[in-house]
Every structure is written in structure tokens, then in C-alpha cells.
Scaffold this motif. Structure first.
Motif, PDB file in Angstrom:
ATOM      1  N   MET A 169       2.546  -2.804   1.257  1.00  0.00           N
ATOM      2  CA  MET A 169       1.517  -2.119   2.186  1.00  0.00           C
ATOM      3  C   MET A 169       1.843  -0.619   2.236  1.00  0.00           C
ATOM      4  O   MET A 169       1.307   0.282   1.745  1.00  0.00           O
ATOM      5  N   LEU A 170       3.375  -0.548   2.599  1.00  0.00           N
ATOM      6  CA  LEU A 170       3.651   0.834   2.827  1.00  0.00           C
ATOM      7  C   LEU A 170       3.843   1.525   1.621  1.00  0.00           C
ATOM      8  O   LEU A 170       3.665   2.782   1.575  1.00  0.00           O
ATOM      9  N   LEU A 171       4.175   0.907   0.578  1.00  0.00           N
ATOM     10  CA  LEU A 171       4.273   1.732  -0.636  1.00  0.00           C
ATOM     11  C   LEU A 171       3.083   2.067  -1.447  1.00  0.00           C
ATOM     12  O   LEU A 171       2.785   2.877  -2.180  1.00  0.00           O
ATOM     13  N   ALA A 172       2.124   1.223  -1.332  1.00  0.00           N
ATOM     14  CA  ALA A 172       0.780   1.070  -1.848  1.00  0.00           C
ATOM     15  C   ALA A 172      -0.062   2.414  -1.139  1.00  0.00           C
ATOM     16  O   ALA A 172      -1.018   2.849  -1.682  1.00  0.00           O
ATOM     17  N   ALA A 173      -0.177   2.559   0.104  1.00  0.00           N
ATOM     18  CA  ALA A 173      -0.739   3.324   1.076  1.00  0.00           C
ATOM     19  C   ALA A 173      -0.812   4.901   0.436  1.00  0.00           C
ATOM     20  O   ALA A 173      -1.971   5.262   0.478  1.00  0.00           O
ATOM     21  N   PRO A 174       0.326   5.476  -0.152  1.00  0.00           N
ATOM     22  CA  PRO A 174       0.148   6.685  -0.510  1.00  0.00           C
ATOM     23  C   PRO A 174      -0.396   6.930  -1.833  1.00  0.00           C
ATOM     24  O   PRO A 174      -1.141   8.228  -2.169  1.00  0.00           O
ATOM     25  N   VAL A 175      -1.176   5.779  -2.593  1.00  0.00           N
ATOM     26  CA  VAL A 175      -1.831   5.903  -3.737  1.00  0.00           C
ATOM     27  C   VAL A 175      -3.207   6.460  -3.319  1.00  0.00           C
ATOM     28  O   VAL A 175      -3.992   7.090  -4.104  1.00  0.00           O
ATOM     29  N   PHE A 176      -3.536   6.427  -2.130  1.00  0.00           N
ATOM     30  CA  PHE A 176      -4.842   6.474  -1.762  1.00  0.00           C
ATOM     31  C   PHE A 176      -4.960   7.660  -0.740  1.00  0.00           C
ATOM     32  O   PHE A 176      -4.179   8.019   0.075  1.00  0.00           O
ATOM     33  N   GLY A 177      -6.266   8.198  -0.803  1.00  0.00           N
ATOM     34  CA  GLY A 177      -6.303   9.489   0.023  1.00  0.00           C
ATOM     35  C   GLY A 177      -7.385  10.285  -0.722  1.00  0.00           C
ATOM     36  O   GLY A 177      -7.693  10.116  -1.879  1.00  0.00           O
ATOM     37  N   GLY A 178      -8.114  11.427   0.025  1.00  0.00           N
ATOM     38  CA  GLY A 178      -9.107  12.224  -0.592  1.00  0.00           C
ATOM     39  C   GLY A 178     -10.539  12.180   0.155  1.00  0.00           C
ATOM     40  O   GLY A 178     -10.790  13.263   0.799  1.00  0.00           O
ATOM     41  N   ASP A 179     -11.066  11.150   0.263  1.00  0.00           N
ATOM     42  CA  ASP A 179     -12.199  10.862   0.931  1.00  0.00           C
ATOM     43  C   ASP A 179     -12.120  10.159   2.211  1.00  0.00           C
ATOM     44  O   ASP A 179     -10.883   9.533   2.405  1.00  0.00           O
ATOM     45  N   THR A 180     -13.199   9.826   2.959  1.00  0.00           N
ATOM     46  CA  THR A 180     -13.265   9.007   4.191  1.00  0.00           C
ATOM     47  C   THR A 180     -12.655   7.733   3.799  1.00  0.00           C
ATOM     48  O   THR A 180     -11.854   7.148   4.469  1.00  0.00           O
ATOM     49  N   LEU A 181     -13.343   6.859   2.794  1.00  0.00           N
ATOM     50  CA  LEU A 181     -12.916   5.612   2.477  1.00  0.00           C
ATOM     51  C   LEU A 181     -11.501   5.465   2.083  1.00  0.00           C
ATOM     52  O   LEU A 181     -10.799   4.557   2.483  1.00  0.00           O
ATOM     53  N   ARG A 182     -10.902   6.272   1.245  1.00  0.00           N
ATOM     54  CA  ARG A 182      -9.604   6.064   0.750  1.00  0.00           C
ATOM     55  C   ARG A 182      -8.704   6.624   1.837  1.00  0.00           C
ATOM     56  O   ARG A 182      -7.430   5.961   1.843  1.00  0.00           O
ATOM     57  N   ASN A 183      -8.811   7.658   2.682  1.00  0.00           N
ATOM     58  CA  ASN A 183      -8.163   7.854   4.025  1.00  0.00           C
ATOM     59  C   ASN A 183      -8.112   6.771   4.749  1.00  0.00           C
ATOM     60  O   ASN A 183      -6.998   6.302   5.428  1.00  0.00           O
ATOM     61  N   ALA A 184      -9.166   5.851   5.046  1.00  0.00           N
ATOM     62  CA  ALA A 184      -9.335   4.539   5.976  1.00  0.00           C
ATOM     63  C   ALA A 184      -8.515   3.707   5.457  1.00  0.00           C
ATOM     64  O   ALA A 184      -7.658   2.900   5.944  1.00  0.00           O
ATOM     65  N   LEU A 185      -8.493   3.461   4.097  1.00  0.00           N
ATOM     66  CA  LEU A 185      -7.941   2.433   3.337  1.00  0.00           C
ATOM     67  C   LEU A 185      -6.250   2.922   3.582  1.00  0.00           C
ATOM     68  O   LEU A 185      -5.374   1.935   3.750  1.00  0.00           O
ATOM     69  N   ARG A 186      -5.725   3.930   3.220  1.00  0.00           N
ATOM     70  CA  ARG A 186      -4.353   4.377   3.500  1.00  0.00           C
ATOM     71  C   ARG A 186      -3.917   4.314   4.916  1.00  0.00           C
ATOM     72  O   ARG A 186      -2.838   3.545   5.286  1.00  0.00           O
ATOM     73  N   ALA A 187      -4.734   4.584   5.934  1.00  0.00           N
ATOM     74  CA  ALA A 187      -4.605   4.246   7.245  1.00  0.00           C
ATOM     75  C   ALA A 187      -4.367   2.677   7.558  1.00  0.00           C
ATOM     76  O   ALA A 187      -3.302   2.563   8.305  1.00  0.00           O
ATOM     77  N   VAL A 188      -5.083   1.868   7.199  1.00  0.00           N
ATOM     78  CA  VAL A 188      -5.058   0.569   7.236  1.00  0.00           C
ATOM     79  C   VAL A 188      -3.791  -0.038   6.662  1.00  0.00           C
ATOM     80  O   VAL A 188      -3.235  -1.117   7.144  1.00  0.00           O
ATOM     81  N   MET A 189      -3.782   0.228   5.325  1.00  0.00           N
ATOM     82  CA  MET A 189      -2.296  -0.181   4.815  1.00  0.00           C
ATOM     83  C   MET A 189      -0.982   0.013   5.562  1.00  0.00           C
ATOM     84  O   MET A 189      -0.249  -0.494   5.772  1.00  0.00           O
ATOM     85  N   LEU A 218     -11.431  -3.069   2.176  1.00  0.00           N
ATOM     86  CA  LEU A 218     -11.544  -1.572   1.754  1.00  0.00           C
ATOM     87  C   LEU A 218     -11.002  -1.210   0.134  1.00  0.00           C
ATOM     88  O   LEU A 218     -11.561  -0.335  -0.358  1.00  0.00           O
ATOM     89  N   LEU A 219     -10.208  -1.854  -0.189  1.00  0.00           N
ATOM     90  CA  LEU A 219      -9.668  -1.840  -1.539  1.00  0.00           C
ATOM     91  C   LEU A 219     -10.621  -2.010  -2.532  1.00  0.00           C
ATOM     92  O   LEU A 219     -10.984  -1.519  -3.548  1.00  0.00           O
ATOM     93  N   ALA A 220     -11.474  -3.359  -2.276  1.00  0.00           N
ATOM     94  CA  ALA A 220     -12.589  -3.710  -3.072  1.00  0.00           C
ATOM     95  C   ALA A 220     -13.622  -2.629  -2.926  1.00  0.00           C
ATOM     96  O   ALA A 220     -14.193  -2.307  -4.029  1.00  0.00           O
ATOM     97  N   LYS A 221     -14.053  -1.969  -1.981  1.00  0.00           N
ATOM     98  CA  LYS A 221     -15.012  -1.025  -1.681  1.00  0.00           C
ATOM     99  C   LYS A 221     -14.561   0.085  -2.688  1.00  0.00           C
ATOM    100  O   LYS A 221     -15.195   0.652  -3.274  1.00  0.00           O
ATOM    101  N   VAL A 222     -13.047   0.572  -2.362  1.00  0.00           N
ATOM    102  CA  VAL A 222     -12.841   1.826  -3.272  1.00  0.00           C
ATOM    103  C   VAL A 222     -12.845   1.544  -4.759  1.00  0.00           C
ATOM    104  O   VAL A 222     -13.474   2.161  -5.546  1.00  0.00           O
ATOM    105  N   PHE A 223     -12.481   0.233  -5.312  1.00  0.00           N
ATOM    106  CA  PHE A 223     -12.695  -0.014  -6.496  1.00  0.00           C
ATOM    107  C   PHE A 223     -13.864  -0.356  -6.989  1.00  0.00           C
ATOM    108  O   PHE A 223     -14.302  -0.119  -8.168  1.00  0.00           O
ATOM    109  N   GLY A 224     -14.755  -0.678  -6.117  1.00  0.00           N
ATOM    110  CA  GLY A 224     -16.277  -0.900  -6.576  1.00  0.00           C
ATOM    111  C   GLY A 224     -16.976   0.480  -6.723  1.00  0.00           C
ATOM    112  O   GLY A 224     -17.794   0.714  -7.564  1.00  0.00           O
ATOM    113  N   ARG A 225     -16.476   1.485  -6.252  1.00  0.00           N
ATOM    114  CA  ARG A 225     -17.001   2.786  -6.366  1.00  0.00           C
ATOM    115  C   ARG A 225     -16.465   3.311  -7.667  1.00  0.00           C
ATOM    116  O   ARG A 225     -17.433   4.001  -8.403  1.00  0.00           O
TER     117      ARG A 225
END
Length: 159
Positions: free
Chosen positions: A88-108, A147-154
Motif C-alpha cells: 500500500m505504501l509503495l502504491a500510494a505515490p502513483v496517485f495524486g492530482g485530483d481530489t479522488l486520487r489524493n483521497a486514494l493516496r491518503a487512504v493507501m 477508491l481504486l475502482a472509482k479512479v479506474f472507472g473514471r
């Protein structure tokens, strides 16, 4: 559940920017390790508990819950707290930019941090450590995957 976890990390690797591919690949490797070890452990638990007469008393004691600490349970706790948490910690930096991706990073990050905190807390109180770890992989982890599913769905909807 194991194949879904691994395939999710394959998708994270495919999604990652070129600068984050190495982190995503490492996250995938740690998730593969998590799933492989926990699958073997749980298969042995199922086999030993369903056919205890096939195993010696000392072998059964490794897998069947008679008294704390049951080695198989300790191993499974380590696997989820260490390998899942690091993934989870290694995957977290992959995400960021918009609100959803920032939330995903924070939860990871929260998921991974709780897992590692649970592992570290084992020396102090195994009972509390188990609860902390479960909060990491059993509560924050599923939220991260939703959240990952939501990001990938977008991404898919966007073409």
C-alpha cells in the motif's frame, strides 16, 4: 480474494506514470508475496483442520488454534501487516492530482501505516497489534480498493 488483490496491483502498475513504474512494480511484488504466503498458510490450515488424523500432534500444533501463539496465525498476521502494508505504501505515490486520487493516496498511506504500526506493536501487546493491523488491511484496505475502482472507472469512462 488473492487474485483480485494481485490483479489490482497489476492495474496500478499499468496506470502508473513512467516515473512511478518502479514503485508500482515493487507494490505488485509485495502484494504477490502477501497473497502467495497467506494462500499457502490458509490452505494448510484448511487441510490440517479437515483431516487432523493425517498429521502428528506437533504438526497440528503449528496450524490449529490450541493456545497463543499459533505459529500459522502469527505468520499470517506478519504477512498481512508487512507485505500488504508495504504494498500500500509503495502504491500510494502513483496517485495524486485530483481530489479522488489524493483521497486514494491518503487512504493507501493510512492502510500501510496502520499495518506497519500493528506489526511494530506486536512486541508490546499482540492482542492490540492484531486489531491495529486489521484496521489497516481489513478496514482502510477495502476503502482503498473501492477508491481504486472509482479512479479506474473514471479512466475507462474517459477513453
Amino acid at each position: 480474494m488473492g487474485p483480485s488483490l494481485v490483479l489490482s496491483m497489476v492495474a496500478v502498475h499499468a496506470f502508473a506514470s513512467p516515473m512511478r513504474k518502479a514503485l508500482a512494480l515493487a507494490a505488485l511484488a509485495f502484494m504477490i508475496a502477501c497473497v502467495a504466503v497467506t494462500s499457502c498458510t490458509n490452505f494448510m490450515l484448511l487441510l490440517v483442520s479437515s483431516r487432523p488424523e493425517l498429521f502428528s500432534e506437533s504438526w497440528r500444533a503449528v496450524f490449529l488454534p490450541c493456545k497463543w501463539p499459533v505459529p500459522a496465525f502469527v505468520l499470517d498476521s506478519f504477512v498481512w501487516d508487512w507485505f500488504f502494508g508495504i504494498s500500500m505504501l509503495l502504491a500510494a505515490p502513483v496517485f495524486g492530482g485530483d481530489t479522488l486520487r489524493n483521497a486514494l493516496r491518503a487512504v493507501m498511506i493510512l492502510s500501510g501505516a496502520l499495518c506497519l504500526a500493528g506489526l511494530a506493536w506486536f512486541a508490546v501487546s499482540p492482542e492490540q497489534a492484531i486489531i491495529i493491523g486489521i484496521l489497516g488491511w481489513g478496514a482502510a484496505g477495502p476503502i482503498a480498493f473501492l477508491l481504486l475502482a472509482k479512479v479506474f472507472g473514471r479512466v475507462q469512462a474517459g477513453g
